[in-house]
Design an enzyme around this catalytic site. Structure first.
Site, mmCIF file in Angstrom:
data_model
loop_
_atom_site.group_PDB
_atom_site.id
_atom_site.type_symbol
_atom_site.label_atom_id
_atom_site.label_comp_id
_atom_site.label_asym_id
_atom_site.label_seq_id
_atom_site.Cartn_x
_atom_site.Cartn_y
_atom_site.Cartn_z
ATOM 1 N N SER A 10 -5.121 -6.898 -28.944
ATOM 2 C CA SER A 10 -6.199 -6.816 -27.957
ATOM 3 C C SER A 10 -6.131 -7.902 -26.889
ATOM 4 O O SER A 10 -6.773 -7.787 -25.853
ATOM 5 C CB SER A 10 -7.562 -6.883 -28.656
ATOM 6 N N LYS A 14 -11.331 -13.395 -28.239
ATOM 7 C CA LYS A 14 -11.410 -12.704 -26.952
ATOM 8 C C LYS A 14 -11.564 -13.744 -25.849
ATOM 9 O O LYS A 14 -11.727 -14.932 -26.101
ATOM 10 C CB LYS A 14 -12.621 -11.749 -26.908
#
Length: 262
Positions: free
Chosen positions: A42, A103
């Site tokens: 990701s 993230k």
């Protein structure tokens, strides 16, 4: 008798050494740096599957999620806290599943965040994207889980070139980082999200292959992340391996050792 006493003393010294080592490791992990292994794609191409890094836990202070095994549940709020900056790559505890995620911090408390046509807007201002070539990787199983990468070019055979368009995104505070594009997706066009006070908005750099704040927690996403859930900032890749085990030395990515995370 003397020999028995010597053996007993030797055993006690060994136990003490092990206990001290565990205490030092626990203090190191709790107060300074926490090891983190990248399990998914990701955050490509900033972070690759198999990257190993230490999370700087001093960056934002300490909360109940700073200690392993929920040993810091006595902490209310945050101790010695400092505010994260937009663009930081952050490890945080998912508000619902309690799994650790990594993230990029996009939205600060009070910000409005929206994606239109795959382009990020913060407080109504576009974050410019500059074309930056193509990210190429082998279409093969990655990491211990063995997931295959997603490709912008379809129908790639095993071992073939998996390609993704790469862009450099410039955030309002001047932070520049790469993002990847795989396809047009529903997350390329979102409503306006207004970040509540005491919360943050996160996105993955591999925009079409990231479960992040663009999806609410009720829909199995991340949603807004409370300040106390932040664990630390990822500053540098220490080690990297493309194989299913770090012991497979022929899969080590020596060019990524000690690479700064931007």
């Amino acid at each position: 008798m003397a020999e028995t006493a010597e053996k007993r003393d030797g055993i006690l010294e060994t136990i003490k050494t092990v206990v001290y080592a565990l205490l030092i490791a626990g203090i190191f992990r709790t107060l300074l740096f926490q090891p983190f292994w990248i399990p998914s794609g990701s955050m490509k191409d900033t972070l690759l599957v198999g990257d190993f890094l230490f999370v700087n836990k001093m960056a934002y202070g300490y909360s109940q999620y700073s200690c392993p095994f929920a040993m810091c549940s006595f902490i209310d709020g945050r101790w010695l806290g400092s505010e994260p900056e937009r663009g930081d790559v952050v490890v945080f505890r998912h508000p619902v599943t309690k799994s650790d995620f990594i993230k990029r911090l996009i939205g600060l408390p009070g910000d409005s965040v929206q994606v239109k046509g795959g382009v990020l807007y913060i407080n109504g201002t576009m974050a410019p994207q500059e074309p930056n070539g193509v990210f190429i990787e082998a279409f093969e199983k990655q990491g211990p889980v063995g997931n295959l990468p997603q490709c912008e070019n379809g129908g790639v055979p095993l071992g073939g070139e998996c390609r993704k368009s790469r862009f450099t995104e410039v955030l309002p505070n001047g932070v520049r980082h790469d993002i990847l594009n795989i396809r047009e997706s529903r997350l390329d066009d979102t409503p306006v999200y207004t970040v509540p006070e005491g919360h943050y908005f996160f996105m993955g750099d591999n925009r079409d292959n990231s479960t992040d704040s663009r999806v609410s927690q009720n829909a199995m996403g991340v949603g807004f992340v409370p300040y106390e859930n932040l664990i630390g900032r990822a500053d540098r890749v220490i080690f990297s391996s493309a194989g299913r085990s770090m012991l497979f030395f022929w899969t080590w990515r020596a060019d990524r050792f000690f690479e700064k995370i931007v």
